[in-house]
Structure formats: C-alpha cells, structure tokens
Design a protein around this motif. Structure first.
Motif, short mmCIF file in Angstrom:
data_model
loop_
_atom_site.label_atom_id
_atom_site.label_comp_id
_atom_site.label_asym_id
_atom_site.label_seq_id
_atom_site.Cartn_x
_atom_site.Cartn_y
_atom_site.Cartn_z
N THR A 65 0.84 -1.19 0.00
CA THR A 65 0.00 0.00 0.00
C THR A 65 0.87 1.24 0.00
OG1 THR A 65 -1.69 1.27 1.20
CG2 THR A 65 -0.19 -0.10 2.52
N SER A 66 0.51 2.17 -0.87
CA SER A 66 1.16 3.49 -0.91
C SER A 66 0.17 4.58 -0.51
CB SER A 66 1.68 3.77 -2.33
OG SER A 66 2.58 2.76 -2.75
N ASP A 67 -0.96 4.14 0.08
CA ASP A 67 -2.03 5.07 0.40
C ASP A 67 -1.56 6.11 1.41
OD1 ASP A 67 -4.44 6.29 0.59
OD2 ASP A 67 -5.45 4.67 1.66
N ALA A 68 -1.79 7.38 1.09
CA ALA A 68 -1.39 8.48 1.97
C ALA A 68 -2.48 8.83 2.98
CB ALA A 68 -1.05 9.72 1.14
N ASN A 79 -7.15 5.89 6.70
CA ASN A 79 -6.24 5.27 5.75
C ASN A 79 -6.84 3.92 5.38
OD1 ASN A 79 -4.04 3.86 4.43
ND2 ASN A 79 -2.67 5.37 5.32
N PRO A 120 -2.90 2.21 -4.44
CA PRO A 120 -2.17 3.41 -4.85
C PRO A 120 -2.21 4.53 -3.81
CG PRO A 120 -4.27 3.29 -5.98
CD PRO A 120 -4.13 2.01 -5.21
N HIS A 121 -1.50 5.62 -4.13
CA HIS A 121 -1.29 6.74 -3.22
C HIS A 121 -2.61 7.44 -2.85
CE1 HIS A 121 0.85 10.16 -1.42
NE2 HIS A 121 0.02 10.94 -2.09
N ASP A 122 -3.51 7.60 -3.80
CA ASP A 122 -4.73 8.39 -3.58
C ASP A 122 -5.95 7.52 -3.31
OD1 ASP A 122 -4.86 7.25 -6.07
OD2 ASP A 122 -5.64 9.03 -7.09
#
Length: 652
Positions: A65-68, A79, A120-122
C-alpha cells in the motif's frame, strides 16, 4: 447334428487368453499392472487435486500500500488502504506478504509471488471523495505473471474482484450510515424548529389577544380625547367675552366714587362674575384631572408600557400648564374680589384701590382666555393623535391576526413534516446502511454439491481412467483368438470370448479404482452401489468399443482408440460445461460415449440421481452391444485368411 468344436465357447476362449497372460511371473505382473493403470491415473490425479482451494493459504502472494490517507467528511483521518491490507493479511486466504511496491514487482517477476495486489497513493482520497461531493473512482492494481501459473492469475482476478466488492460494500455502508445520521440530525433540527414554531404560535396568539385589547383601549382613548376637545372648545367659547367684561369692570371702577353703595353693588357684581369664572375654571380643572386619570387608565388598559403612559401623561400636563396658571390667577382674583365684595361697604379710602383690583382682573382675564384656548388646541391635537393611534392599532390587529395564522400553519406544517423524516435508532440505521451498500444477497441452494475441486473433477477422470484402462488392456490381450478361429468357432462366440477377458479385467480395474477414490482419496459418493454398477457398465462399454477397434482394424485400431480418447477429452465437457465448447464439437459430444459416462457419474456421485441416468445407461448399453457386433463382424472376416492377415504391414 454338427458338434461344437472343443474349447471354442466364449468363456473357454476368454479363460485361455487369461491363462496365456498368467503363464509366468512377468505376465502376471503385467496383468496386475493393467488392472492398476486406471487407479494410478485417476486416484493420484484426484488425490493431488482433491481440494486445492483449501490449500490456497500455501500460495504466496504480495500486497503493498502506498495510500497516503485522507480526511472524511467529519474531519476524521482515515487510511483505508492500510485497513484493506491489514484485513487481507489477517484473512489467511493466501500466504500474504506485505512488501514494498518495488519488492512486489520484483517478486512477481521472478516467481517469488504468484500475484500482487497494490493500493495506490490516492486510494483513501478517492474513496472518501464522495462524502465531500468531489467524486473520484478508487482503483486497486493487480499484477499477475502467467509464466508462473495461469490458474493462479485467474484466481487472483477473482480475489481482486472480491476485494473490490468488499471495499465497495464497506465504504458504501459507511456512506449510507453517514447519510442516515444526517437524516437523524435533520430530524433533531426540525424537531427543535417545530418546538420553536409551537412557541411562536402560542406567543402570536397571546400577542393577538393583547393587540385586540390595545385596539380597544386606543378606541376608548380616541373617544375620551374627542370628549375632552369638545369640552375645552365649549369652555373656550364661554370665556371669549371675559376680557371685555373685565375691562368694563375696570372702567366702571372709576365711577364708583359716586358712593359706597354704588361701589358695593358694583363690587358685588364683580365678585359674582369672578366667582362664576373661578367656578368655571375649577370645573375645567376637575374635568382635566378626570381626563388625565382616564387617559392613563386607558393607556394602561391598552397594554402601553408604564413608562410610555407616564411620558404621554407628562406631555398632557405640559399642554394644560397654561390652564393651571390661568386657574391659579382666576382663583387668586376670585379671592381678592371676594374680599373686595366683603369689605366694599367698609372701603371708603378711594376708588383707586377698587380701580386697581379691577385692572388686575382685566389683566388676568385675557391670560385665562389664552390658557383655555391653548388647552383646547392641545385637546384637539390629542384627539387627532388618538384617532391616528386607533387607526394604527386596527392595522396592527390585522397584522397580528395574519401573524397568528401563519405561525399556526408553520407549527402544523413542521409537525406534519417531522413525521415524514426518518429517525432510525442505531441498530436500525446500521442494518439499513448495510442493506443500501449491499442490497442483493445470494442465497445458495444447491440441488447437488460436489464439495471440493477434486470431487468436481472425479466424474471426468474416472471416465477417462476407465477408457485408458480399456485401452492398455489390449496392449497385451489379443482381441480375437486365432485358435478359436482356426477351430471353426462361431464368430459371435469368438468376439464375446475376445472381449470377455478384457471385460473381467476392466471390472477389476473399476472396483480397485472406486475403492481407492472413496477410501484413500476421500471423495464422497452419494449412491455407492449405483455408482459401482454404473462404473462396471462404463468399463464393459469402453472395453467393447476398444476391443471392436482392435478386432476390426488391427494395429490401426490402437491408434483409433487414442484418437477417440482425444476427441472425447475435448468434447465430453468433463471440466467446463459442454455448452462452452465450439459449435463444431457439439456432434462429437452427442455421439461419443464418454459424455454419457461423465453425466451418469455426476448424477450418482453428487446425490442428484434422476431418470436422466436411464438415457446414459441406454447409450452405454448400445455401445456395448454395438462393439460386440463389430467384433463379431471382424471375427467373421478373420475366418478367411489372407496374406495381409498372416503378415500384417504394421504390428503394435
């Protein structure tokens, strides 16, 4: 009668063939191996694939996970990417590994991981955007590598779709819950507004009553003011001639010198006039006092605040001040004149004193007349103001009536609307939110269930193993007995004798196979006796067909047996539904026997036995009989020897 040659019965032919195969140790081992071929093929395959879905926790998979993270509509930091990955790892459905995006990409490339699911990040920002009315579609990434395993990629796609549905339900449930909480908030606010409207309606009703009382008081004030103005106007008219009379009195005072009697008489007249003026002035004062008290009482009765009442009364007092001053002077003059009248008969010291007193009276009379005139003018102004106040109060009454009606309608409307707004409690709101997020539930009701992947493939592989078992039997068995043919035995007996040995070995094959499949592999069979009987029929039919091919075509028949095996593999519908095969293969599915063998096994293994199995049995019996007839025709042809029969071009 023609006697039947010795040793040419079908059973004797079969027994001779079996004795030939068991004449030594190696032949006996070979015959045992023939019996075990279907077992080795089907049981080991089914054992290896008995329940692969139950061992998916051994399949390595990566998740990153790159979720911000993001804030939801309530301002709470979330998150969801981290929540999703944590739930995946805890589920244990696969051998999950939480790694970085770079490690995941490298691992799926070199085969360390079968597939990778990435967040993803977003991710959270997109999922929570709906609550902020800035909708974006969130995505998860799935990375597979078919060079590792094709089916693992297929499974991964199903897992990703399930993850997507789970996330959609989770977020949808939360959004629906917030939506319903909003309804509860609206309900609370509307309830407060309804209470306020009820209070407003009550206050408006009270204001309406008070305004009506004030209008009544204003009407009385207008009436009293009119009466006061009329009285003062009359008083003004009656005192208009008072200055001229006083002047005449002063002129006559000089003539008093003619005699005390005449002066006394004149003074008495003057005293009488002064008394009349004093009485009129006192009457005016009394009326003005009454009007003042009545004005204050009317204003208080109309609901006018006390401070305002005092202010109005004070202005009225200012207006009557000249009247009061004039009254004081009139009363003073009246006293003087009274004294003059009382002592006129004693006064003898001269007409000048009498003339002075008369002059004072002449001076005060115009002031009194002016004061009364001013009071009359003030009363007229008060009358006009009271009339305007009365008109204004009538307008105010109309306004308060409309206010009361509007407030009542607002109260009733809010009360009625309040009953239409949902206000669920916490359990009901949670249940409703879950239903909105996931409105359709699937209730599975299987008529027949295989249970595991291996059990689902069992009908196909049992049928396939039975065909292979029949095929390998004729690697050692001779389809037709040369000895019986040369002895002149009946073609039918030769055909049945050649097939019967393979039939007996085939029966042994399926019995051993079913024992291993049920006891060792652990596949449940709903109708054991029926399934074994049907398996024996399948073996008899398959050995009959393979026997016929070998008997009629010789070595080519073995090749044709392989060809039929391939054709049946692709057309029988053993794995995927047969309707999914290409249209060109439909005729093969309908014609070839393995389709019916698989169908019958499915009914008997999965507790779904029905009358349809009679059709499967009929087709297999037809193949059994047809195979024997073809073998009989082959035996008839073999009774005539040819060079090709003695020395075939191809021998397998």
């Amino acid at each position: 009668m023609t006697s039947r040659p010795s040793g040419t019965s079908a059973f004797r032919i079969a027994a001779n063939e079996l004795r030939r195969l068991s004449a030594g140790t190696l032949p006996k081992l070979a015959m045992a191996a023939l019996v075990l071929v279907p077992l080795l093929y089907a049981s080991f395959y089914l054992y290896a694939n008995h329940d692969p879905y139950g061992r998916l926790d051994k399949l390595p998979a990566a998740v990153y996970t790159s979720d911000a993270g993001a804030k939801d509509s309530a301002g709470k930091e979330r998150n969801i990417g981290r929540e999703v990955t944590d739930e995946l790892v805890k589920s244990g459905t696969f051998q999950w590994h939480q790694v970085s995006q770079e490690e995941a990409a490298k691992g799926v490339q070199d085969g360390t991981y079968s597939f990778v699911i990435g967040v993803p990040h977003d991710f959270s920002a997109a999922l929570l955007s709906v609550g902020n009315f800035e909708p974006q579609q969130a995505t998860i990434t799935l990375t597979t590598n078919d060079s590792n395993n094709y089916l693992s990629g297929t499974i991964a796609k199903q897992v990703a779709e399930q993850v997507r549905k789970t996330i959609a339900e989770k977020v949808g449930s939360e959004a629906a819950d917030r939506f319903l909480v909003g309804f509860s908030t609206i309900y609370g606010k509307i309830s407060e507004a309804s209470d306020g409207a009820r209070q407003l309606a009550d206050g408006a009703a009270k204001l309406q009553g008070g305004q009506r009382e004030l209008a009544t008081g204003a009407d009385k004030l207008a009436t009293g003011s009119g009466t006061l103005a009329t009285g003062l106007s009359t008083l003004k008219s009656s005192t208009t001639s008072l200055p001229s009379q006083a002047k005449q009195l002063a002129d006559g005072a000089g003539q008093v010198a003619d005699g005390a009697g005449q002066v006394a008489d004149g003074n008495q007249k003057v005293a009488d006039a002064a008394a009349l003026a004093a009485g009129a002035s006192s009457d005016i004062q009394s009326k003005l006092n009454g009007y003042r008290a009545q004005l204050a009482q009317d204003l208080r009765g109309a609901g006018v605040p006390e401070a305002k009442v005092q202010e109005i009364v004070a202005k009225a007092d200012q207006l009557r001040s000249p009247v009061d001053q004039a009254n004081t002077k009139i009363q003073g003059a009246n006293g003087e004149l009274a004294k003059l009248a009382a002592g006129s008969r004693q006064v003898s010291n001269g007409a000048r004193q009498v003339s002075g007193g008369a002059q004072q009276l002449s001076t005060a009379a115009p002031q009194l007349a002016n004061g009364i005139a001013q009071a009359s003018d003030g009363a007229n102004q008060l009358r006009d103001g009271a009339a305007k106040l009365n008109d204004g109060e009538k307008t105010a009454v109309d306004g308060t009536n409309q206010l009361a009606d509007g407030a009542a309608k607002l109260r009733d409307g809010l009360a009625a609307g309040l009953t239409q707004i949902p206000n669920p409690d916490d359990p009901t709101r949670s249940k409703t939110a879950n239903t909105i997020a996931d409105p359709v539930a699937v209730a599975s009701n299987g008529v027949a269930s295989a249970g595991t992947y291996g059990a689902g493939l069992a009908p196909f592989f049992i049928a396939l193993a039975t065909w292979i078992g029949a095929f390998v039997l004729f690697l050692l068995l001779r389809p037709l007995s040369t000895r019986a043919l040369t002895a002149g035995a009946s073609p039918l007996r030769v055909a049945i004798g050649g097939w019967l040995s393979s039939a007996l070995l085939g029966i042994a094959q399926v019995i051993v196979l079913f024992g291993a499949v049920t006891w060792l592999v652990g596949i449940h069979v709903a109708h054991p006796l029926g399934a074994i009987g049907f398996a024996i029929l399948v073996s008899l039919a398959f050995t009959s067909v393979v026997h016929a091919l070998n008997a009629f075509f010789g070595a080519v028949g073995k090749f044709l047996g392989l060809v039929l095996l391939v054709l049946q593999l692709v057309s029988a519908g053993g794995t995927f539904p047969w309707q999914t095969i290409p249209d060109a293969l439909y005729p093969l599915h309908v014609v070839l026997p393995m389709s019916y063998a698989i169908d019958g096994f499915r009914h008997l293994l999965y507790s779904g036995a029905s009358m349809k199995i009679l059709g499967d049995i009929g087709v297999l019996v037809a193949y059994l009989v047809g195979g024997i007839l073809v073998s009989t025709l082959a035996a008839r042809k073999r009774r005539t020897w040819s060079v090709s029969a003695l020395k075939p071009e191809l021998s397998l």
